[in-house]
Design an enzyme around this catalytic site. Sequence first.
Site: not given
Ligand code: 13P
Length: 252
Positions: A10, A12, A96, A168, A174, A98, A214, A235-236
């Site tokens: 993802n 983002k 998600h 998640e 994050g 967020e 993470s 994510g990251g």
């Molecule tokens: P991180 O891997 O950066 O923690 O993000 C996870 C995420 O929100 C994937 O949708």
Amino acid sequence: MKRTPLIAGNWKMYKTGTEAVETATTLARLCSDIKDTEVMIAPTFLSLPLVAASLEDTNIKIGAQNLYFEKQGAFTGEVSADMIKAAGAQYVIIGHSERRLYFRETDTSVCRKIKAAVEVGLKPILCIGESETQRNEEKTFSVLDKQVSDGLKGFGLDDLAHLVLAYEPVWAIGTGKTAGVDQVMQVHQHLRSLLEKLFSKDFSDQTRILYGGSVNPENAKNLMDIEDVDGALVGGASLDADKFINIIKYNK
Ligand code: 13P
């Protein structure tokens, strides 16, 4: 039951079109020998068609990070399921944390979005997860149960054949704090039984449940080896092709 693992990135609100295509192209090269794992990346709406074009004839799939549930109309700033499909996506991430937190998405809007995705043949990835406070108050299971049952309200088994669930925990996104193996195992087992209770044993057996929060090349193997974990939503660490490939190849 053998479920093909899905490792999804993802992206983002990161990367311009040029940057997205560059990372996607590098990733495609690194993934050319991947057979037993499905790989997907979800760039921004703007980059999606560019990335899709650059990944033609590769084994990497494309997803969107969101959609709007109406088919078309005067909804300034929104993008429909049809448009996403036409731009080359097969998957769409829905609900998600967020989006729930910053854009006030509710289980009701999540449910409508899943319906819109299913209607055009996009595979929905339904994201669920508890906040740190909810976990501390021992509400994890009740929060997840509500997110799943309300998000999937009114669907028949045929509609959800391609559903993917992504657990998640909000406190692990994050933050560098990954949920422990025991915590993930407990939740994924719980979700597997919940799907059986709400739908059927076969459905529960076939539905992939991803972990996200993470995930990185160092912890991927421990997390992916858990029996009811069928992949990751990253994510990251998915923004860098060299890092992401080491998550994708966690078994090697
Ligand atoms: P991180 O891997 O950066 O923690 O993000 C996870 C995420 O929100 C994937 O949708």
